[in-house]
Design a protein around this motif. Structure first.
Motif, PDB file in Angstrom:
ATOM      1  N   LYS A  47      -3.157  42.984  36.320  1.00 58.36           N
ATOM      2  CA  LYS A  47      -1.917  43.479  35.723  1.00 58.36           C
ATOM      3  C   LYS A  47      -1.576  44.851  36.311  1.00 58.36           C
ATOM      4  CE  LYS A  47       0.114  44.149  31.182  1.00 58.36           C
ATOM      5  NZ  LYS A  47      -0.162  44.391  29.782  1.00 58.36           N
ATOM      6  N   ARG A  48      -2.603  45.701  36.363  1.00 62.60           N
ATOM      7  CA  ARG A  48      -2.348  47.024  36.895  1.00 62.60           C
ATOM      8  C   ARG A  48      -1.917  46.938  38.342  1.00 62.60           C
ATOM      9  NH1 ARG A  48      -7.156  49.592  36.806  1.00 62.60           N
ATOM     10  NH2 ARG A  48      -8.121  48.075  35.440  1.00 62.60           N
ATOM     11  N   PHE A  49      -2.547  46.026  39.068  1.00 67.13           N
ATOM     12  CA  PHE A  49      -2.180  45.856  40.461  1.00 67.13           C
ATOM     13  C   PHE A  49      -0.721  45.450  40.573  1.00 67.13           C
ATOM     14  CE2 PHE A  49      -2.335  44.825  44.795  1.00 67.13           C
ATOM     15  CZ  PHE A  49      -1.682  43.622  44.963  1.00 67.13           C
ATOM     16  N   LEU A  50      -0.330  44.487  39.747  1.00 65.71           N
ATOM     17  CA  LEU A  50       1.054  44.032  39.789  1.00 65.71           C
ATOM     18  C   LEU A  50       2.015  45.166  39.467  1.00 65.71           C
ATOM     19  CD1 LEU A  50       1.124  40.521  38.120  1.00 65.71           C
ATOM     20  CD2 LEU A  50       1.738  41.125  40.450  1.00 65.71           C
ATOM     21  N   GLU A  51       1.671  45.923  38.449  1.00 68.95           N
ATOM     22  CA  GLU A  51       2.572  47.010  38.059  1.00 68.95           C
ATOM     23  C   GLU A  51       2.644  48.057  39.156  1.00 68.95           C
ATOM     24  OE1 GLU A  51       4.371  46.378  35.661  1.00 68.95           O
ATOM     25  OE2 GLU A  51       3.152  44.713  34.951  1.00 68.95           O
ATOM     26  N   ASN A  52       1.487  48.360  39.730  1.00 67.60           N
ATOM     27  CA  ASN A  52       1.490  49.330  40.826  1.00 67.60           C
ATOM     28  C   ASN A  52       2.290  48.799  42.002  1.00 67.60           C
ATOM     29  OD1 ASN A  52      -0.021  51.173  39.473  1.00 67.60           O
ATOM     30  ND2 ASN A  52      -1.969  50.512  40.344  1.00 67.60           N
ATOM     31  N   ALA A  53       2.098  47.512  42.293  1.00 68.24           N
ATOM     32  CA  ALA A  53       2.849  46.908  43.392  1.00 68.24           C
ATOM     33  C   ALA A  53       4.341  47.009  43.106  1.00 68.24           C
ATOM     34  CB  ALA A  53       2.435  45.451  43.564  1.00 68.24           C
ATOM     35  N   ALA A  54       4.690  46.706  41.842  1.00 70.14           N
ATOM     36  CA  ALA A  54       6.105  46.800  41.465  1.00 70.14           C
ATOM     37  C   ALA A  54       6.626  48.195  41.768  1.00 70.14           C
ATOM     38  CB  ALA A  54       6.261  46.501  39.983  1.00 70.14           C
ATOM     39  N   HIS A  55       5.874  49.154  41.313  1.00 72.96           N
ATOM     40  CA  HIS A  55       6.285  50.533  41.501  1.00 72.96           C
ATOM     41  C   HIS A  55       6.407  50.868  42.985  1.00 72.96           C
ATOM     42  CE1 HIS A  55       5.475  54.956  41.707  1.00 72.96           C
ATOM     43  NE2 HIS A  55       6.475  54.919  40.838  1.00 72.96           N
TER      44      HIS A  55
ATOM     45  N   ILE B  21       9.572  68.451  19.374  1.00 69.18           N
ATOM     46  CA  ILE B  21      10.541  68.869  20.402  1.00 69.18           C
ATOM     47  C   ILE B  21      11.647  67.833  20.390  1.00 69.18           C
ATOM     48  CG2 ILE B  21      10.902  69.373  22.832  1.00 69.18           C
ATOM     49  CD1 ILE B  21       8.844  71.222  21.836  1.00 69.18           C
ATOM     50  N   LYS B  22      12.875  68.280  20.179  1.00 68.46           N
ATOM     51  CA  LYS B  22      13.918  67.317  19.936  1.00 68.46           C
ATOM     52  C   LYS B  22      14.683  66.872  21.174  1.00 68.46           C
ATOM     53  CE  LYS B  22      14.655  67.747  15.061  1.00 68.46           C
ATOM     54  NZ  LYS B  22      13.560  68.636  14.753  1.00 68.46           N
ATOM     55  N   SER B  23      14.378  67.429  22.336  1.00 69.92           N
ATOM     56  CA  SER B  23      15.136  67.056  23.540  1.00 69.92           C
ATOM     57  C   SER B  23      15.142  65.548  23.712  1.00 69.92           C
ATOM     58  CB  SER B  23      14.487  67.672  24.791  1.00 69.92           C
ATOM     59  OG  SER B  23      14.307  69.052  24.612  1.00 69.92           O
ATOM     60  N   PRO B  24      16.321  64.956  23.868  1.00 67.82           N
ATOM     61  CA  PRO B  24      16.380  63.502  24.038  1.00 67.82           C
ATOM     62  C   PRO B  24      15.769  63.090  25.378  1.00 67.82           C
ATOM     63  CG  PRO B  24      18.607  64.464  23.976  1.00 67.82           C
ATOM     64  CD  PRO B  24      17.646  65.594  23.898  1.00 67.82           C
ATOM     65  N   VAL B  25      15.204  61.898  25.384  1.00 66.26           N
ATOM     66  CA  VAL B  25      14.494  61.433  26.575  1.00 66.26           C
ATOM     67  C   VAL B  25      15.051  60.105  27.045  1.00 66.26           C
ATOM     68  CG1 VAL B  25      12.275  60.578  27.412  1.00 66.26           C
ATOM     69  CG2 VAL B  25      12.366  62.632  25.981  1.00 66.26           C
ATOM     70  N   LEU B  26      15.307  60.051  28.359  1.00 67.36           N
ATOM     71  CA  LEU B  26      15.697  58.781  28.967  1.00 67.36           C
ATOM     72  C   LEU B  26      14.559  58.419  29.920  1.00 67.36           C
ATOM     73  CD1 LEU B  26      17.528  56.483  29.884  1.00 67.36           C
ATOM     74  CD2 LEU B  26      18.818  58.102  31.247  1.00 67.36           C
ATOM     75  N   ILE B  27      13.861  57.342  29.613  1.00 66.41           N
ATOM     76  CA  ILE B  27      12.712  56.952  30.438  1.00 66.41           C
ATOM     77  C   ILE B  27      13.211  56.219  31.673  1.00 66.41           C
ATOM     78  CG2 ILE B  27      10.701  55.461  30.567  1.00 66.41           C
ATOM     79  CD1 ILE B  27      10.136  56.024  27.692  1.00 66.41           C
ATOM     80  N   LEU B  28      12.708  56.667  32.837  1.00 64.76           N
ATOM     81  CA  LEU B  28      12.984  55.947  34.075  1.00 64.76           C
ATOM     82  C   LEU B  28      11.663  55.330  34.512  1.00 64.76           C
ATOM     83  CD1 LEU B  28      14.856  58.835  35.909  1.00 64.76           C
ATOM     84  CD2 LEU B  28      15.876  56.979  34.608  1.00 64.76           C
ATOM     85  N   SER B  29      11.645  54.038  34.695  1.00 65.01           N
ATOM     86  CA  SER B  29      10.350  53.488  35.056  1.00 65.01           C
ATOM     87  C   SER B  29      10.470  52.282  35.962  1.00 65.01           C
ATOM     88  CB  SER B  29       9.591  53.093  33.795  1.00 65.01           C
ATOM     89  OG  SER B  29       8.357  52.565  34.149  1.00 65.01           O
ATOM     90  N   ALA B  30       9.500  52.187  36.858  1.00 62.50           N
ATOM     91  CA  ALA B  30       9.468  51.009  37.727  1.00 62.50           C
ATOM     92  C   ALA B  30       8.964  49.803  36.956  1.00 62.50           C
ATOM     93  CB  ALA B  30       8.561  51.263  38.923  1.00 62.50           C
TER      94      ALA B  30
END
Lengths: 147, 427, 223
Positions: B219-227, C71-80
């Motif tokens: 799973k971690r591999f997949l997520e890292n790959a995704a990233h 801490i009240k600063s709003p957060v927008l998560i950016l994620s792969a």
């Protein structure tokens, strides 16, 4: 396996051959041991001997069977001592019967004679005229009725 | 057919007991019967001695005993002089008793003796064995009852004891069925006083731990790959977007930049599809619920409403029943999204889209520019009909991968009435 | 408006920064867990763009720390990471929104502005351009004060134009932001073109002073 078969075959052969040798054979009165001859003369002098048989089996001791011409039979061991006396329904000479046995019979079975008497190293056996068999130990103490 | 381990062992136990007890009971009965008759015979022999004695004391006895009377013996003269008149001969006979008006069992001793004058006589002594025979019958019945009781007790005791003994094993099985791959703590360990069950439990726990580790690392591999895959794409696309902001670009350059961006966007889409496939294969879509396909499809048709209207497609949505499945809702959404998307994409302008839901099937049909497709190929990854450069060719492959997870569902393709027909059916 | 960009991928960080500066935001940046933690704990922001995978720790932990310390600063998560579980987890810990990478700047802007609007105390939330006003809360468009009826997708489309007037909105970007997963079809079939056509007709009928202009066939501009 082969050795076992061989051994068994040899044993079987020996047994049968020895068995072949063990036979009953008729002998002359004169060939009886002296003691036996004396016994017969003493107790059955009036009668004559019909035959004398020598019994020699493989696994039992030599014994002699003497039949008188009135049917009674005597059996002697290899030394000529009497083993069995069968008067075929006639009473046995009283002198041959041990005293204790005589007393017992008179007490328990009055009017009865003893028609057969046999002895061995461990016991005495008698047959009464009524047909019952009694067994006594070597000291002539009554053991039981053998029915 | 497999049966419970308790019953399995019970079978052998009761068979063995059957044999052992039967043999024992038979031997026991034979011994007792022997003893009983020995007793009777001894009694008869004693009587014989008494009778003979009395005959000698009182000779009149012989004459008085010619018939069975109160005295259960007779004395008869012997006709032929046999050699051995005093042999004992025992026998069991049924003799008719007038007072009972039926035949009763008797034990008879035939023997003989000589009177004081030497004359032989036959002596017959008999005794009733009704009591003894009854006794033996009762004994037989008791033995039978004893046997049955013992066997039943053993079976019952076995049932309870084995039930208790195997309880930890059953618990292990139960806990194992609750285990969900991907949820490390869903297998609860079972303690028991039985060595072998503890061993089993420990081995299972270890195996599960191993599996979970592998799953986690994949799973971690997949997520890292995704990233790792997505990030450079994201950077490139964003840079190109910024570049497009520059209004001094001429048409040629703008078009080139846009084309480059769209290529990268296609890569992003491809990545997403591949990641989805990998996640499905890595069991990351666990958790089955009862999913109503009707609702899933209705939502999708709603989403696609604009496109359907734009292409002028006639939609025929018919619900003949409730199609419910036990599956992961996200996967069902992806499954039908792919199918419906295809049905729209490959449709003719002003064509037809028929969606029909039954209690055990969902049927999606669409008119199309293609003739019948080859089912052998269309599910292959990256297969694309008509060189459609906008499709990444993974759609049906994803559909198939999802279906592999659910053995009770299957897909069927056919070409009927000039329409491409895809059916999802319950087995 | 001050925005903190927490992102370890420097090229990406720079891209977002350039874009938001062009949109008149004040930008600060952080590239590691410690840097991010340091900044959020000590300074307030109108929004924090938070990447999850950071050197030295997880963005989720930064978020947790913030919320634990009020801490009240709003957060927008950016994620792969694009999984539902991660989205749900993030929102549960206290993020205001979640945007999966890769994203279009247009979409980033829309989400950012939405978050800021929700958290802002002061009044004026409307978007104005020429004689058109758009109320994002109510999803209402008014021309000279008169309401303009738009369907859901038409509104979404128009909203992106109103966010950044005079800027080129490229077709595939519009397709992906408005039509999401079905973008691959939408873009290819000039579907966008027909949607734009409808929108333009409505604007014209309502006497809007603005128009949507085609640019080189690759997109449109609100003028």
């Amino acid at each position: 396996m082969k050795t076992i078969f061989k051994t068994l075959a040899v044993v079987a052969l020996l047994t049968t051959s020895m068995g072949a040798n063990a036979q009953d054979k008729l002998i002359d009165l004169g060939q009886l041991p002296k003691q036996a001859q004396n016994f017969i003369k003493t107790y059955s002098s009036k009668l004559s001997v019909a035959y004398v048989k020598l019994e020699d089996e493989l696994f039992s001791k030599k014994s002699y069977e003497v039949k008188m011409n009135d049917g009674s039979e005597f059996e002697f061991d290899k030394n000529g001592e009497w083993k069995e006396i069968d008067m075929k329904r006639k009473s046995i000479p009283l002198s041959l019967i041990p005293q204790a046995i005589k007393e017992y019979v008179e007490k328990s079975f009055p009017k009865n004679n003893i028609v057969k008497l046999s002895r061995s190293s461990s016991k005495y056996e008698i047959e009464l005229s009524n047909g019952l068999d009694l067994v006594f130990n070597s000291k002539c103490k009554f053991l039981r009725i053998d029915d | 057919m497999a049966i419970s381990v308790k019953n399995y062992t019970n079978r052998f136990v009761s068979f063995a007991i059957l044999v052992v007890m039967a043999i024992w009971a038979a031997l026991f009965y034979a011994v007792i019967m022997d003893e009983v008759y020995d007793n009777i015979d001894d009694g008869l022999k004693n009587q014989k001695i008494l009778i003979i004695r009395e005959a000698y004391n009182n000779p009149k006895l012989i004459a008085e005993s010619k018939e069975f009377g109160i005295n259960q013996f007779v004395i008869r003269e012997v006709k032929n002089l046999e050699e051995k008149v005093d042999q004992n001969a025992f026998s069991k006979e049924f003799i008719y008793m007038p007072y009972d008006e039926e035949e009763e069992p008797y034990r008879i001793l035939r023997t003989g003796f000589y009177d004081p004058s030497g004359k032989p006589y036959q002596l017959e002594i008999r005794t009733s064995t009704v009591e003894e025979d009854d006794f033996l019958l009762n004994l037989a019945i008791s033995l039978l009852v004893l046997y049955v009781v013992i066997v039943l007790s053993i079976l019952v005791i076995n049932h309870y004891i084995l039930g208790r003994a195997w309880q930890p094993f059953k618990q292990i099985l139960k806990n194992l069925s609750k285990y969900r791959f991907g949820k490390a703590n869903s297998f609860v360990s079972v303690e028991s006083p039985v060595l072998e069950f503890n061993d089993l439990n420990n081995h299972i726990s270890q195996m599960i731990d191993q599996n979970e580790k592998v799953f986690d690392s994949q799973k971690r591999f997949l997520e890292n790959a995704a990233h790792e895959l997505q990030t450079p794409l994201a950077v490139s696309i964003n840079k190109l977007e910024l570049l497009l902001e520059n209004s001094s670009l001429n048409e040629e350059d703008t078009v080139r930049i846009v084309e480059a961006k769209r290529s990268l966007q296609r890569m992003v889409s491809l990545n997403k599809s591949l990641l989805t496939l990998s996640r499905i294969n890595n069991q990351q879509y666990a958790g089955n619920e009862s999913v109503t396909i009707n609702a899933v499809i209705a939502d999708l048709l709603n989403d696609y409403e604009d496109l359907i209207a734009y292409k002028d497609i006639r939609l025929n949505f018919q619900q003949d029943g409730n199609f419910e499945v036990l599956a992961n809702p996200d996967l069902m959404q992806i499954l039908f999204s792919n199918l419906i998307s295809n049905a729209i994409k490959y449709n003719l302008p002003a064509g037809e889209l028929r969606v029909r839901i039954q209690s055990d099937a969902a049927i999606i049909s669409n008119t199309s520019q293609d003739k019948a497709l080859n089912p052998a190929y269309i599910f292959e990854r990256f297969y694309k009909g008509n060189q459609d450069h906008n499709s990444n060719g993974l759609g049906l492959s994803i559909v198939q991968t999802i279906l592999e997870k659910y053995p009770f569902l299957y897909i069927q393709y056919s070409y009927q009435d000039n329409m491409q027909v895809f059916e999802i059916k319950k087995v | 408006m001050k925005v903190l960009i927490v992102e370890d991928e420097l090229a990406l960080q720079a891209g977002i920064r350039d874009f938001l500066i062009a949109e008149k935001f004040l930008i600060e940046t952080a590239s590691t867990y410690m840097e991010a933690l340091d900044k959020v704990m000590n300074y307030p922001y109108d929004c924090v763009l938070l990447d999850i995978m950071l050197p030295g720790g997880s963005g989720m932990d930064v978020l947790k720390e913030m919320r634990v310390n009020q801490i009240k600063s709003p957060v927008l998560i950016l994620s792969a990471k694009d999984s539902v579980e991660d989205k749900v987890a993030g929102l549960e810990i206290g993020a205001d929104d979640y945007l999966a990478k890769p994203f279009h700047f247009a979409e980033l802007l829309a989400r950012l502005k939405s978050i800021i609007r929700r958290n802002a105390q002061d009044g004026e939330q409307l978007l104005h351009y020429k004689n058109v006003s758009l109320n994002p809360e109510l999803r209402e468009v008014k021309i000279d004060g008169n309401p303009l009826v738009l369907n859901r997708k038409e509104y979404d489309l128009f909203y992106y134009f109103m966010l950044r007037p005079n800027k080129l909105q490229e077709k595939s970007t519009l397709a992906e932001t408005v039509w999401g997963d079905h973008a691959d079809q939408a873009d290819n079939l000039d579907f966008i073109y027909s949607q734009i056509k409808n929108l333009r007709k409505k604007l014209k009928t309502a006497r809007a002073d603005c128009d949507l202009q085609a640019v080189y066939g690759v997109g449109y501009k609100l003028i």
